[in-house]
Design a protein around this motif. Sequence first.
Motif, PDB file in Angstrom:
ATOM      1  N   LYS A 143       0.834  -1.202   0.000  1.00 18.43           N
ATOM      2  CA  LYS A 143       0.000   0.000   0.000  1.00 18.43           C
ATOM      3  C   LYS A 143       0.871   1.254   0.000  1.00 18.43           C
ATOM      4  N   GLY A 144       1.954   1.225   0.788  1.00 17.53           N
ATOM      5  CA  GLY A 144       2.864   2.362   0.803  1.00 17.53           C
ATOM      6  C   GLY A 144       3.505   2.595  -0.555  1.00 17.53           C
ATOM      7  N   LEU A 145       3.910   1.518  -1.212  1.00 19.93           N
ATOM      8  CA  LEU A 145       4.495   1.626  -2.556  1.00 19.93           C
ATOM      9  C   LEU A 145       3.500   2.222  -3.540  1.00 19.93           C
ATOM     10  N   GLU A 146       2.237   1.807  -3.430  1.00 17.91           N
ATOM     11  CA  GLU A 146       1.206   2.328  -4.336  1.00 17.91           C
ATOM     12  C   GLU A 146       1.085   3.844  -4.210  1.00 17.91           C
ATOM     13  N   THR A 147       1.101   4.347  -2.983  1.00 21.08           N
ATOM     14  CA  THR A 147       0.960   5.796  -2.779  1.00 21.08           C
ATOM     15  C   THR A 147       2.222   6.548  -3.203  1.00 21.08           C
ATOM     16  N   VAL A 148       3.392   5.968  -2.954  1.00 24.83           N
ATOM     17  CA  VAL A 148       4.641   6.637  -3.331  1.00 24.83           C
ATOM     18  C   VAL A 148       4.769   6.728  -4.851  1.00 24.83           C
ATOM     19  N   VAL A 149       4.479   5.625  -5.553  1.00 21.38           N
ATOM     20  CA  VAL A 149       4.541   5.649  -7.023  1.00 21.38           C
ATOM     21  C   VAL A 149       3.522   6.639  -7.572  1.00 21.38           C
ATOM     22  N   ALA A 150       2.345   6.702  -6.964  1.00 18.47           N
ATOM     23  CA  ALA A 150       1.335   7.674  -7.398  1.00 18.47           C
ATOM     24  C   ALA A 150       1.846   9.104  -7.226  1.00 18.47           C
ATOM     25  N   CYS A 151       2.555   9.365  -6.123  1.00 26.41           N
ATOM     26  CA  CYS A 151       3.119  10.703  -5.895  1.00 26.41           C
ATOM     27  C   CYS A 151       4.133  11.056  -6.976  1.00 26.41           C
ATOM     28  N   GLN A 206     -11.008  -4.492   1.657  1.00 23.33           N
ATOM     29  CA  GLN A 206      -9.736  -4.137   1.047  1.00 23.33           C
ATOM     30  C   GLN A 206      -9.535  -4.823  -0.302  1.00 23.33           C
ATOM     31  N   VAL A 207      -9.931  -6.082  -0.387  1.00 22.82           N
ATOM     32  CA  VAL A 207      -9.817  -6.805  -1.657  1.00 22.82           C
ATOM     33  C   VAL A 207     -10.656  -6.130  -2.737  1.00 22.82           C
ATOM     34  N   VAL A 208     -11.857  -5.695  -2.371  1.00 23.81           N
ATOM     35  CA  VAL A 208     -12.739  -5.019  -3.333  1.00 23.81           C
ATOM     36  C   VAL A 208     -12.110  -3.711  -3.801  1.00 23.81           C
ATOM     37  N   LEU A 212     -10.876  -2.827  -7.601  1.00 28.28           N
ATOM     38  CA  LEU A 212     -11.321  -1.619  -8.294  1.00 28.28           C
ATOM     39  C   LEU A 212     -10.131  -0.821  -8.810  1.00 28.28           C
ATOM     40  N   SER A 213      -9.087  -0.713  -7.995  1.00 26.62           N
ATOM     41  CA  SER A 213      -7.888   0.023  -8.410  1.00 26.62           C
ATOM     42  C   SER A 213      -7.200  -0.660  -9.586  1.00 26.62           C
ATOM     43  N   VAL A 214      -7.170  -1.994  -9.575  1.00 28.98           N
ATOM     44  CA  VAL A 214      -6.570  -2.733 -10.691  1.00 28.98           C
ATOM     45  C   VAL A 214      -7.323  -2.447 -11.994  1.00 28.98           C
ATOM     46  N   LEU A 215      -8.644  -2.457 -11.921  1.00 27.63           N
ATOM     47  CA  LEU A 215      -9.458  -2.196 -13.116  1.00 27.63           C
ATOM     48  C   LEU A 215      -9.256  -0.766 -13.614  1.00 27.63           C
ATOM     49  N   LEU A 216      -9.213   0.180 -12.682  1.00 29.77           N
ATOM     50  CA  LEU A 216      -9.025   1.577 -13.070  1.00 29.77           C
ATOM     51  C   LEU A 216      -7.643   1.794 -13.683  1.00 29.77           C
ATOM     52  N   ILE A 272       2.084  -3.509  -8.993  1.00 30.07           N
ATOM     53  CA  ILE A 272       2.025  -3.508  -7.518  1.00 30.07           C
ATOM     54  C   ILE A 272       0.605  -3.785  -7.043  1.00 30.07           C
ATOM     55  N   TYR A 273      -0.377  -3.168  -7.690  1.00 32.21           N
ATOM     56  CA  TYR A 273      -1.779  -3.397  -7.311  1.00 32.21           C
ATOM     57  C   TYR A 273      -2.186  -4.853  -7.554  1.00 32.21           C
ATOM     58  N   VAL A 274      -1.724  -5.437  -8.663  1.00 33.91           N
ATOM     59  CA  VAL A 274      -2.044  -6.841  -8.946  1.00 33.91           C
ATOM     60  C   VAL A 274      -1.413  -7.738  -7.874  1.00 33.91           C
ATOM     61  N   THR A 275      -0.170  -7.458  -7.506  1.00 30.71           N
ATOM     62  CA  THR A 275       0.496  -8.217  -6.434  1.00 30.71           C
ATOM     63  C   THR A 275      -0.266  -8.068  -5.126  1.00 30.71           C
ATOM     64  N   ASP A 276      -0.702  -6.848  -4.839  1.00 27.87           N
ATOM     65  CA  ASP A 276      -1.481  -6.588  -3.634  1.00 27.87           C
ATOM     66  C   ASP A 276      -2.786  -7.370  -3.652  1.00 27.87           C
ATOM     67  N   LEU A 277      -3.440  -7.395  -4.818  1.00 34.23           N
ATOM     68  CA  LEU A 277      -4.716  -8.118  -4.946  1.00 34.23           C
ATOM     69  C   LEU A 277      -4.522  -9.614  -4.719  1.00 34.23           C
ATOM     70  N   VAL A 278      -3.483 -10.173  -5.355  1.00 34.36           N
ATOM     71  CA  VAL A 278      -3.220 -11.609  -5.202  1.00 34.36           C
ATOM     72  C   VAL A 278      -2.886 -11.942  -3.753  1.00 34.36           C
ATOM     73  N   PHE A 279      -2.033 -11.130  -3.136  1.00 32.36           N
ATOM     74  CA  PHE A 279      -1.625 -11.386  -1.751  1.00 32.36           C
ATOM     75  C   PHE A 279      -2.806 -11.238  -0.791  1.00 32.36           C
ATOM     76  N   SER A 280      -3.617 -10.188  -0.976  1.00 32.96           N
ATOM     77  CA  SER A 280      -4.759  -9.946  -0.092  1.00 32.96           C
ATOM     78  C   SER A 280      -5.809 -11.056  -0.247  1.00 32.96           C
ATOM     79  N   THR A 281      -6.044 -11.460  -1.490  1.00 32.07           N
ATOM     80  CA  THR A 281      -7.008 -12.547  -1.732  1.00 32.07           C
ATOM     81  C   THR A 281      -6.524 -13.837  -1.099  1.00 32.07           C
ATOM     82  N   HIS A 282      -5.236 -14.112  -1.229  1.00 33.14           N
ATOM     83  CA  HIS A 282      -4.650 -15.324  -0.630  1.00 33.14           C
ATOM     84  C   HIS A 282      -4.809 -15.315   0.887  1.00 33.14           C
ATOM     85  N   LEU A 283      -4.507 -14.157   1.514  1.00 34.22           N
ATOM     86  CA  LEU A 283      -4.650 -14.047   2.966  1.00 34.22           C
ATOM     87  C   LEU A 283      -6.109 -14.193   3.388  1.00 34.22           C
TER      88      LEU A 283
END
Length: 288
Positions: A143-151, A206-208, A212-216, A272-283
């Motif tokens: 999540k931190g990486l997502e915000t930093v890259v966005a900045c 969070q997964v949802v 949504l972020s992945v699709l956008l 990064i978002y796809v990795t986050d989605l896969v990891f969050s879904t797995h957890l």
Amino acid sequence: MGCCLRQLQLFSTCMAFSLGASVGTWKGAIGNWSMFIWCFCFVLTLLILIVELCGLEGHFPFSWDNFLITCNCYSALLCLSASIIYPIIYIQFFSNSHDWDRTIISTAFSCIAFVAYAMDVTWARAQPNMITGYMATVPGLLKGLETVVACVIFVFLSNTSLYLHQPALEWCVAVYSICFVLSSVAILLNLGKCDSRPSIPFSVFQVVLTLLSVLLYTTALLLWPLYQFNEELGRQLQRSSDVNCSSGISTSVCIWDQQLAVVSLTAINLLIYVTDLVFSTHLNFNSG
């Protein structure tokens, strides 16, 4: 150990900032971003060191350890971003200048600062009975990486001529902003221990949001290069078409490079978002 790392963080960020200022890197958007990072990390670390030396940690209405890990994680991510984008831009600008050496040394100190902050997080997590903060976990780092890259994307988008008067490109900017807000809200809710309050499980929520972020971001990755590198829309297809890219030493990034940088960063953040989605879904499935 912690005090020694704080001193190394202060010294390295101060040196990176001072050397960057001596060559005038504040004149461009990338330079402003790097200078802000080094200055921000220096001031934040100095305040933390003062609080620790005065023994004021227990006077705050929140967990100091959690706050400390959060600050160190974000400082590490920010210094990492500066250590990557600063040399890519400024080493080539000053390649034939006497300022080239100071640019190299400034980058080296930025890398040292990143290592010092990362070591601080690792050392804190290794302490017995230490409650690991959210930002020190894999979901928190993503999540931190997502915000930093966005900045960093926003830094390149400071040139509004890249997207104004083109609805498809304005949509891409809206995507970056919306996803940045969603990731920031997720971080704040986790840090504020509000993850048990929603009526639906927070992990599912969070997964949802991540889906949504992945699709956008997928739409942005398709639309941005389509409308930026299309000759029929009056855009330059090749870098050589942009006369500013072949001009002499400058402290600003030419339009074509800015367009390409946004495309690259969009692809990186989507990954990064796809990795986050896969990891969050797995957890989520494992915990369920």
